[in-house]
Structures are given as C-alpha cells and as structure tokens.
Design an enzyme around this catalytic site. Sequence first.
Site, mmCIF file in Angstrom:
data_model
loop_
_atom_site.group_PDB
_atom_site.id
_atom_site.type_symbol
_atom_site.label_atom_id
_atom_site.label_comp_id
_atom_site.label_asym_id
_atom_site.label_seq_id
_atom_site.Cartn_x
_atom_site.Cartn_y
_atom_site.Cartn_z
ATOM 1 N N THR A 97 114.167 61.404 129.264
ATOM 2 C CA THR A 97 113.721 61.970 130.532
ATOM 3 C C THR A 97 112.978 63.251 130.201
ATOM 4 O O THR A 97 113.573 64.268 129.837
ATOM 5 C CB THR A 97 114.907 62.256 131.463
ATOM 6 O OG1 THR A 97 115.558 61.024 131.781
ATOM 7 C CG2 THR A 97 114.432 62.917 132.753
ATOM 8 N N LYS A 172 111.269 58.676 137.468
ATOM 9 C CA LYS A 172 112.585 59.224 137.109
ATOM 10 C C LYS A 172 112.820 60.558 137.803
ATOM 11 O O LYS A 172 113.949 60.879 138.210
ATOM 12 C CB LYS A 172 112.689 59.383 135.595
ATOM 13 C CG LYS A 172 114.033 59.953 135.106
ATOM 14 C CD LYS A 172 115.214 59.069 135.495
ATOM 15 C CE LYS A 172 116.566 59.685 135.123
ATOM 16 N NZ LYS A 172 116.808 59.732 133.681
ATOM 17 N N LYS A 240 118.163 70.517 133.408
ATOM 18 C CA LYS A 240 116.910 70.270 132.697
ATOM 19 C C LYS A 240 116.013 69.337 133.501
ATOM 20 O O LYS A 240 114.816 69.591 133.673
ATOM 21 C CB LYS A 240 117.214 69.685 131.316
ATOM 22 C CG LYS A 240 115.989 69.381 130.461
ATOM 23 C CD LYS A 240 115.505 67.931 130.584
ATOM 24 C CE LYS A 240 116.509 66.958 130.024
ATOM 25 N NZ LYS A 240 115.961 65.562 130.050
#
Length: 291
Positions: A97, A172, A240
């Site tokens: 990701t 995502k 993150k």
Amino acid sequence: MIHAAFIGLGNMGYPMAGHLANAGHAVTVYNRSPERARQWLDEYPGKQAETPALAALDADMVFVCVGNDDDLRQVTLGDNGAVQSLKAGALLVDHTTASAAMAHALDEACREHDALFMDAPVSGGQQGAKDGALSIMCGGDEAVFERARPLLDHYGKSVVHMGPVGQGQLTKMANQICVAGVIEGVAEAIAFAEKAGLDAEKAMRVIGAGAGSSWQLVNRHQTMLADQYDHGFAVDWMRKDLDICLAEASRLGTPLPLAALVNEFYKEVQAMGGGRWDTSSLLRRLQRRRD
C-alpha cells in the site's frame, strides 16, 4: 510453472508467497531479516536470495509486499534493488500500500528495463492472506493484468482490474477511507452501548444482522469488548495509509473531513503506546476519555 520472486515476508507476504509455492510455482524469496526467509523455507518449497536483485534475477514475475514508499523504493530502485536485474519481459507486481506517485515511478523504471509493472495493493488482513481470500485492486495494462491474474487468484478472492497504473493504489486509498470511518463508528456504538447499560455483545450481534452491519463490526466487536488489540492491522500502518490518502486528496482538491478526524484519533492511540495495536483500538481511546 512460473519462476517467481517474492520480496517481503511480513504478515501478508509470508502466506501470499506460500500460496504461490504450494501451487507449484518456483519461488525465490527475499526478506530484510534473513531469519524470516529461512523460517518460510521450513514451511514451503523454494529458495532464498541474499538481495532483492538476486531474487528477481531470471524471474518471470516479481512480487513485492513491504511497508511503505521508502521500503518499496529501497527493495526495487535502491542498491541491489529488484528492478536492476529484471529480465526483458518480466513483470513486477507491487502489493505494497503505497502512493500513486510511487506506482508511476516504478512503472517508468520497469519500462527502462524493458519490463512490465502493475500496482496491486490488497485488502483483507493477515487472515485473508492466510485463507487466500484477499481483495486485490490492480492498476496496469489489461494484458498485464490478464498475465498476472492466474497467480493472484492463488491468494485473491476478488481480483479486479481498476484501470491504468496507479488506479490500484487510488482504489486502496478509497478502501482505507471507508475502513477508518466504519471502525470509528463501531467503536462509538460499543462505547455508547456500554454507557447506556446495554448488553453490548448482544447489541452488536443484532446490529450485525441488520443494516448497520460491516466486516469490522462482525469480525472485531468481540475482541474490542474483550479489550484485545494485539492482533490485526496495526495503528502505525493505518496512520501511514491515511497520510497517503490525505496527501492525495489535497493534491486532488477534495476534502476528507472524516478521514482527517480519525487520523487524529489514531495519533492519540499512538500517544497511548498503541502504535502496534489493531486499528479497532479506537474503542480503548473512547473508554479512556470516558473514564
């Protein structure tokens, strides 16, 4: 049989690489901690490489699943990075990701080596990886997607081509925006039920059978009620991911007020020492504030 390399044997990559090996593909693995790679070889057939470049050497497909943009850049574009040894026609599939900008940088680097690239971040957590039931969001040329799909099907329940390079990462981001809002809603519902004197377990079960249901509610409410958070997807990683979402939203000029708010809540959880707790630990934050 495909000659494959798998770089990154964390909670997700470890079982994903295992599915490829168990399916009969020749898998060479690399992990920053060599002990982890040796542990993987005790469970699955394959080989271990000392560097990402050596893992990718002669591989038809190279899969990467690491922590963030910096980790990804190091194992692909850095000294002894995988891109340096890609053979012509090889395909690099990135499951990290990461940012859409990083996806475009890797695509450009692969093209310079006459190789191919696809960003393919995953959702479904460690259990989904173990069960081979991940959702995989793919960005790349249609032909590249079709080439990779038979291998992705070994650990993906939903494998979808979203469009050109970068579209997988953008999808995502949308996924993480949804997850952040939903898990905060579940945490608030449980905190409310407890304060109202309800049987919170029973309340979550009945809500889980109706329109208020979600994966987070069904799969996390019991551990939340038991105050168990040493499992699952870590707060540090969600922070993150949300930082990536917020940066991209700023670039696009679209506000994400709820995602920004939940990101601040996760900062509080980190300050509580919960950086490695599961993301559902938002409930512990509410309980501490209430108490």
